[in-house]
Design a protein around this motif. Structure first.
Motif, short mmCIF file in Angstrom:
data_model
loop_
_atom_site.label_atom_id
_atom_site.label_comp_id
_atom_site.label_asym_id
_atom_site.label_seq_id
_atom_site.Cartn_x
_atom_site.Cartn_y
_atom_site.Cartn_z
N GLU B 28 88.36 110.65 9.23
CA GLU B 28 88.47 110.87 7.79
C GLU B 28 87.17 110.41 7.16
N LYS B 29 86.56 111.27 6.35
CA LYS B 29 85.27 110.91 5.78
C LYS B 29 85.43 110.60 4.31
N ARG B 30 84.64 109.67 3.84
CA ARG B 30 84.77 109.28 2.44
C ARG B 30 84.15 110.35 1.56
N GLU B 31 84.58 110.34 0.30
CA GLU B 31 84.02 111.29 -0.66
C GLU B 31 82.68 110.75 -1.13
N LEU B 32 81.64 111.53 -0.91
CA LEU B 32 80.30 111.06 -1.27
C LEU B 32 80.03 111.34 -2.73
N PRO B 33 79.22 110.51 -3.36
CA PRO B 33 78.82 110.81 -4.74
C PRO B 33 77.95 112.06 -4.78
N PRO B 34 77.95 112.80 -5.90
CA PRO B 34 77.19 114.06 -5.93
C PRO B 34 75.70 113.87 -5.75
N ARG B 35 75.19 112.68 -6.09
CA ARG B 35 73.75 112.47 -5.95
C ARG B 35 73.39 111.76 -4.65
N PHE B 36 74.26 111.82 -3.68
CA PHE B 36 73.97 111.20 -2.39
C PHE B 36 72.74 111.85 -1.77
N ARG B 37 71.87 111.03 -1.20
CA ARG B 37 70.64 111.56 -0.61
C ARG B 37 70.70 111.41 0.90
N GLY B 38 70.95 112.53 1.56
CA GLY B 38 70.98 112.53 3.01
C GLY B 38 69.85 113.37 3.55
N ARG B 39 70.17 114.20 4.53
CA ARG B 39 69.12 114.98 5.18
C ARG B 39 68.60 116.08 4.26
N HIS B 40 67.34 116.46 4.47
CA HIS B 40 66.72 117.51 3.67
C HIS B 40 67.25 118.88 4.06
N VAL B 41 67.24 119.78 3.07
CA VAL B 41 67.56 121.19 3.31
C VAL B 41 66.53 122.01 2.57
N LEU B 42 65.97 123.02 3.22
CA LEU B 42 65.05 123.95 2.57
C LEU B 42 65.85 125.16 2.11
N HIS B 43 65.57 125.61 0.90
CA HIS B 43 66.40 126.66 0.29
C HIS B 43 65.68 127.99 0.24
N ARG B 44 66.46 129.02 -0.04
CA ARG B 44 65.96 130.39 -0.14
C ARG B 44 66.32 130.97 -1.51
N HIS B 124 67.20 109.98 21.29
CA HIS B 124 65.78 110.25 21.49
C HIS B 124 65.12 110.39 20.12
N PRO B 125 64.12 109.57 19.83
CA PRO B 125 63.54 109.60 18.48
C PRO B 125 62.87 110.92 18.15
N GLU B 126 62.36 111.63 19.18
CA GLU B 126 61.71 112.89 18.86
C GLU B 126 62.71 113.95 18.39
N ASP B 127 64.00 113.74 18.67
CA ASP B 127 65.01 114.66 18.15
C ASP B 127 65.18 114.52 16.65
N LEU B 128 64.75 113.42 16.09
CA LEU B 128 64.93 113.19 14.67
C LEU B 128 63.75 113.69 13.85
N VAL B 129 62.77 114.30 14.48
CA VAL B 129 61.76 115.05 13.73
C VAL B 129 62.33 116.44 13.55
N TYR B 130 62.77 116.73 12.33
CA TYR B 130 63.42 118.01 12.08
C TYR B 130 62.37 119.05 11.73
N HIS B 131 62.46 120.20 12.36
CA HIS B 131 61.51 121.28 12.12
C HIS B 131 62.07 122.24 11.09
N LYS B 132 61.23 123.20 10.75
CA LYS B 132 61.59 124.10 9.66
C LYS B 132 62.85 124.90 9.98
N GLU B 133 63.00 125.29 11.24
CA GLU B 133 64.15 126.11 11.59
C GLU B 133 65.44 125.33 11.41
N GLN B 134 65.37 124.01 11.64
CA GLN B 134 66.57 123.20 11.48
C GLN B 134 66.85 122.88 10.01
N LEU B 135 65.78 122.80 9.22
CA LEU B 135 65.95 122.40 7.83
C LEU B 135 66.32 123.58 6.94
N LEU B 136 65.85 124.77 7.29
CA LEU B 136 66.03 125.93 6.42
C LEU B 136 67.48 126.38 6.45
#
Lengths: 204, 242
Positions: B28-44, B124-136
Motif C-alpha cells: 500500500e503506497k501513501r498518497e504523495l503531495p502534488p508537488r512531490f519531487r521524484g524522478r525526472h520526466v521529459l515531455h512531448r 549498480h550505481p551506473e544503472d541510476l544514470v538515466y538516459h534520454k530514452e528512459q526519461l522521455l
C-alpha cells in the motif's frame, strides 16, 4: 643536508606521512548475473535457502547516521513506515551485533577510517546500504573534504538516491537488498583490497 | 502499583479499536503531495515533438552538476524538437541529483519535470544514470507533469507571512522561508502611510503591522523609496554644510 634529510637517514618514520583511507582508483563494481548456483544438492542447497531467507528477514542495522539522511532513517523506523515489518528494527550500536550498515549522510575524509573500522568489526555476512546522494557519490559536495561515495571505502550493496531519500525510498532499497540476499548474490569486491591500499591500524 | 498497571492497560485498550498509522509500504503506497519531487520526466508536445530544445539551462541551474546534455541541430529529415536544436544525449545522474527542482524552474519550454516516481534504488550505481530514452515519456502521450501542481497557488500554510512587521517584502508576499528573517527588531523605523511610527520594541505594534494589506504594501514601498531619496538629500546637505 637539512634536518629532513637527517631524519630520513636516521630511519625515523615520518609520523605525518599522508595516509590514504579511501581508494582513488576506479571503484570496483559487482559483476552482474551472479546468483545462487542451481545445484542438484538436496540437504545443503535447501539449507542455504533457509539460511538466506532468515538472514534477509532479520537485517539488524548498525547505527551510522552521519547527516540529515539519518532523520529519514529514524523516521523509517518509527510507527508510520515501521521498518520492523522487515525485521530490521533493531538498530545496534555495537557493530558486532549488526548485519547491515546503512550509511546515512555525507562521509567526510576524517570519518572514513571510522566507517571502515566499524565495517571491519561487523561479523560476516554483512551488507552495506548507501543512503542518499552524498553517501552514494558525494552529491552536491564535490570537494576535497567529502569522500566521493562510500563505495571507495566499503563495498556497497545497494544505492538509494535522494536528498534525503524518503522513508519509502529507503524501504524500497531494503527490499531490494532482501531480494539480493535471497538470491544469494555475493557482496561487491572490497575497494581497499582491490586498490591495494591500506589504512591505519589494519593488519592486511 | 495495580492502579498504574491498569492505567497502562487502559491506554492499550483506548488505542485498540483505532486504525494503525502504519503505511504497509510495498503493498500500500501513501498518497504523495502534488508537488512531490521524484524522478525526472521529459515531455512531448501533442504532435510528438520533444519539448527539450537543448538550451543547457537545466544543466546550468543544476547545483549538483547531475545533468549532462549533448545538443544537435535539427535538420529537415531529422526533426526532433520545434527549436533549432534538440538534445541528442540527455543523461541525469540520479545519484548526484538532489531533487531540488531547479531544472524544472529553469526550463523555458516545460520539457523537464520532477514526477512522483520514487522507487529508484539499485545495486549498480551506473544503472541510476538515466538516459534520454528512459526519461522521455512514450510517443503519443503529451503531459505537462507536475507543472500544473506548481502553477496552482501554493497551499495556505506555506504562505503565512513571517512574524515580522509587514507581510510583504519587495512587494511580494513575504514568508519566513523566502526572506529568512524572523521577528528581529531593527534599528530603522518604518513609516507606514496613514499610521503612526511603529515602535519596534512594542510587540503589539508589530502584531498590527503584520496585517498590512497588499495595496498598502505598494504604497509602503514607494514611501520607502522616497524616504531613501530624502535621506540621500540630507546627507548631501550635511556635506555641504561641513
Amino acid at each position: 643536508m637539512g634536518v629532513e634529510d637527517d631524519i630520513q637517514n636516521a630511519g625515523t618514520p615520518n609520523p605525518w606521512a599522508p595516509v590514504q583511507y579511501f581508494s582513488n582508483t576506479q571503484t570496483p563494481r559487482a559483476p552482474r548475473g551472479i546468483e545462487r548456483p542451481e545445484g542438484f544438492g538436496i540437504v545443503l542447497t535447501q539449507m542455504n535457502k533457509v539460511l538466506d531467507w532468515s538472514r534477509s528477514n532479520s537485517l539488524w542495522p548498525a547505527t551510522f547516521g552521519l547527516a540529515c539522511c539519518a532523520i529519514e532513517m529514524m523516521s523509517a523506523s518509527a510507527s508510520r513506515w515501521d521498518i520492523s515489518r522487515f525485521g530490521a528494527e533493531v538498530f545496534r550500536a555495537s557493530p558486532r551485533q549488526a548485519d547491515l550498515m546503512i550509511v546515512a549522510g555525507r562521509l567526510s575524509v576524517k570519518m572514513a577510517p571510522v566507517l571502515r573500522r566499524i565495517y571491519d568489526q561487523m561479523p560476516e555476512p554483512k551488507w552495506v546500504l548507501s543512503m542518499g546522494a552524498c553517501a552514494s557519490c558525494g552529491g552536491v559536495f564535490n570537494n576535497y573534504a567529502i569522500v566521493q561515495g562510500v563505495d571507495k571505502v566499503v563495498p556497497v550493496d545497494v544505492y538509494v538516491p535522494g536528498c534525503p531519500p524518503t522513508p519509502d525510498m529507503l524501504l524500497y532499497g531494503i527490499n531490494l537488498l532482501q531480494e539480493k540476499i535471497r538470491k544469494h548474490v555475493p557482496n561487491p569486491p572490497d575497494p581497499l583490497k582491490v586498490s591495494g591500499q591500506t589504512y591505519l591500524g589494519s593488519e592486511n | 502499583m495495580a492502579m498504574e498497571m491498569l492505567k497502562g492497560l487502559g491506554t492499550t485498550l483506548k488505542e485498540f479499536g483505532k486504525k494503525p498509522t502504519t503505511v504497509s509500504y510495498p503493498e500500500e503506497k501513501r498518497e504523495l503531495p502534488p508537488r512531490f519531487r521524484g524522478r525526472h520526466v521529459l515531455h512531448r508536445y501533442e504532435n510528438g515533438l520533444e519539448r527539450c530544445i537543448g538550451c543547457f539551462l537545466c544543466a546550468g541551474a543544476c547545483p549538483a552538476d547531475a545533468i549532462y546534455i549533448e545538443a544537435e541541430e535539427n535538420s529537415d529529415d531529422n526533426h526532433i524538437s520545434p527549436g533549432e536544436r534538440y538534445a541528442r544525449i540527455y543523461d541525469v545522474n540520479l545519484l548526484r541529483c538532489i531533487f531540488c527542482g531547479y531544472c524544472e524552474q529553469a526550463c523555458p519550454t516545460g520539457a523537464i519535470t520532477l514526477e512522483n516516481i520514487y522507487e529508484l534504488a539499485s545495486t549498480h550505481p551506473e544503472d541510476l544514470v538515466y538516459h534520454k530514452e528512459q526519461l522521455l515519456e512514450p510517443v503519443g502521450s503529451a503531459t505537462r507533469g507536475s507543472l500544473e501542481a506548481w502553477a496552482a497557488p501554493a497551499p495556505a500554510e506555506t504562505t503565512t507571512p513571517l512574524p515580522g512587521r509587514q507581510g510583504f517584502f519587495d512587494g511580494l508576499p513575504a514568508t519566513a522561508a523566502s526572506v529568512g528573517q524572523a521577528d528581529l527588531p531593527t534599528e530603522t523605523e518604518i513609516l507606514v502611510p496613514g499610521s503612526e511610527t511603529i515602535n519596534t520594541s512594542n510587540p503589539s505594534d508589530r502584531a498590527d503591522a503584520r496585517t498590512v494589506e497588499a495595496a498598502e504594501a505598494g504604497d509602503l514601498r514607494d514611501a520607502g523609496d522616497a524616504g531613501d531619496a530624502d535621506d540621500a538629500g540630507e546627507m548631501v546637505d550635511g556635506q555641504e554644510e561641513r
